[in-house]
Design an enzyme around this catalytic site. Sequence first.
Site, PDB file in Angstrom:
ATOM      1  N   ASP A 111      27.665  43.667  32.910  1.00 45.13           N
ATOM      2  CA  ASP A 111      27.072  42.872  34.315  1.00 45.13           C
ATOM      3  C   ASP A 111      27.645  43.238  35.434  1.00 45.13           C
ATOM      4  O   ASP A 111      27.076  43.403  36.463  1.00 45.13           O
ATOM      5  CB  ASP A 111      27.062  41.233  33.730  1.00 45.13           C
ATOM      6  CG  ASP A 111      25.987  40.655  33.032  1.00 45.13           C
ATOM      7  OD1 ASP A 111      24.765  41.144  32.999  1.00 45.13           O
ATOM      8  OD2 ASP A 111      26.058  40.065  32.319  1.00 45.13           O
ATOM      9  N   GLY A 116      43.624  58.847  26.021  1.00 39.04           N
ATOM     10  CA  GLY A 116      44.118  59.998  26.807  1.00 39.04           C
ATOM     11  C   GLY A 116      45.093  60.917  26.345  1.00 39.04           C
ATOM     12  O   GLY A 116      45.311  60.857  25.007  1.00 39.04           O
ATOM     13  N   GLY A 117      45.541  61.846  26.926  1.00 36.79           N
ATOM     14  CA  GLY A 117      46.437  62.683  26.766  1.00 36.79           C
ATOM     15  C   GLY A 117      48.030  62.065  26.465  1.00 36.79           C
ATOM     16  O   GLY A 117      48.711  62.747  25.775  1.00 36.79           O
ATOM     17  N   GLN A 166      24.535  37.036  36.385  1.00 34.14           N
ATOM     18  CA  GLN A 166      25.829  37.512  36.704  1.00 34.14           C
ATOM     19  C   GLN A 166      25.579  38.895  37.400  1.00 34.14           C
ATOM     20  O   GLN A 166      26.522  39.389  38.432  1.00 34.14           O
ATOM     21  CB  GLN A 166      26.605  38.039  35.452  1.00 34.14           C
ATOM     22  CG  GLN A 166      28.088  38.223  35.699  1.00 34.14           C
ATOM     23  CD  GLN A 166      28.736  38.223  34.533  1.00 34.14           C
ATOM     24  OE1 GLN A 166      30.092  38.957  34.535  1.00 34.14           O
ATOM     25  NE2 GLN A 166      28.524  37.826  33.323  1.00 34.14           N
ATOM     26  N   GLU A 184      24.438  41.235  28.666  1.00 36.91           N
ATOM     27  CA  GLU A 184      25.880  42.046  28.855  1.00 36.91           C
ATOM     28  C   GLU A 184      26.081  42.780  27.489  1.00 36.91           C
ATOM     29  O   GLU A 184      26.351  44.054  27.541  1.00 36.91           O
ATOM     30  CB  GLU A 184      27.168  40.846  29.047  1.00 36.91           C
ATOM     31  CG  GLU A 184      28.303  41.465  28.709  1.00 36.91           C
ATOM     32  CD  GLU A 184      28.855  42.475  29.694  1.00 36.91           C
ATOM     33  OE1 GLU A 184      29.437  43.373  29.453  1.00 36.91           O
ATOM     34  OE2 GLU A 184      28.364  42.414  31.060  1.00 36.91           O
TER      35      GLU A 184
END
Length: 415
Positions: free
Chosen positions: A168, A246-247, A17, A139
């Site tokens: 991959d 996140g914020g 892959q 993977e």
Amino acid sequence: MGKALDGVRILDFTHVQSGPTCTQLLAWFGADVIKVERPGVGDATRGQLRDIPDVDSLYFTMLNHNKRSMTLNSKHEKGKAVLESLIKACDVLVENFAPGALDRMGFPWERIQEINPRMIYASVKGFGPGPYEDCKVYENVAQCTGGAASTTGFDDGPPTVTGAQIGDSGTGLNLALGIVTALFQRERSGRGQRVMAAMQDSVLNLCRVKLRDQQRLAHGPLKEYPQYPDGQFGDAVPRSGNASGGGQPGWILKCKGWESDPNAYIYFITQAAVWPAICKVIGKEEWIEDPEYATPEARLPKLVHIFATIEEWTKTKNKVEAMDILNPLNIPCGPILSMKEVAAEPSLRATGTVVEVDHPTRGKYLSVGNPIKLSDSPSEVTRSPLLGEHTEEILKDVLGLSDAEIAEVRAAGAI
């Protein structure tokens, strides 16, 4: 209009892959990708996870579009001669063999430079230089060693790998960027160079926000994580469930029908700019001015309660209905789409993100298309090659061999 990589010839020694992801992307942009495979065997994925007997698997076909296949026994002396000629005729060699495989064939980087100083030699590796550089990586190993698994899942459960192939395919995308960058530099320098992308490095690159949080953790609790304020933080970034990272806090919430539909959910982000609109939608207008809820900082200790309250509203709507209400108000959200829903989505078909391909032995099947769109270089997806389908064509067109010379190479067992 020509393709962006018209005239670039890729010698593709990749399999499974990570490497095929890279070379397929280059092929979508117009590069002539020559996939070199073992006679009678080919890429191992041709036979892996087959759903139709004696037909190339979807695993193979979905990673090898737009390529030509030739078979070559590179351990045979005549095969080595053919390979040397191919190195002279190509711009890029891409491989994801186990460490040292090409060296053992007699083609280390130094030899390749002698044959073709303009050659770009690109490799996918599991690890970069260090104690593990000779180890094989798949993977999920890459996800674990790159920091993804330790930060994925819920705090009361084990580390979890993601269904996205970030090790991959993520590494293949990085290698493709490295190759086109090296091609661009070659226009000025006239020289080829080595390009390497390690799977551990690529996963870590996608986990940068977690490395950010590891450093923030030294200065106090991570207030946007669900462990705050009642849970315990250790000395490493914890698993954060469905928190946004996140914020702008976010979470996956149940929608109408969740009891029987495993994908009746929506991702909901409580963006500060639209907080008043959120309060009005869920019937909590008093939260707009309430100092306990009015600011993002005040809301952080109450996120579990806030999302539970929003979920009482989302459970009264199916995920499409919720989207239809929230989108006009600019409230960031997205339905949890199953692979069945993604496959049937008309807009993805229209943009070529999902394509239908016709294969001579498999028939029609769905695949992903090029995720990168160029205005002057449209991509088309053509079927993957049958094993050795283009061997004679490549020997004639690329190397200029005559019919008699091809017959000699074939009789010797080199192709």
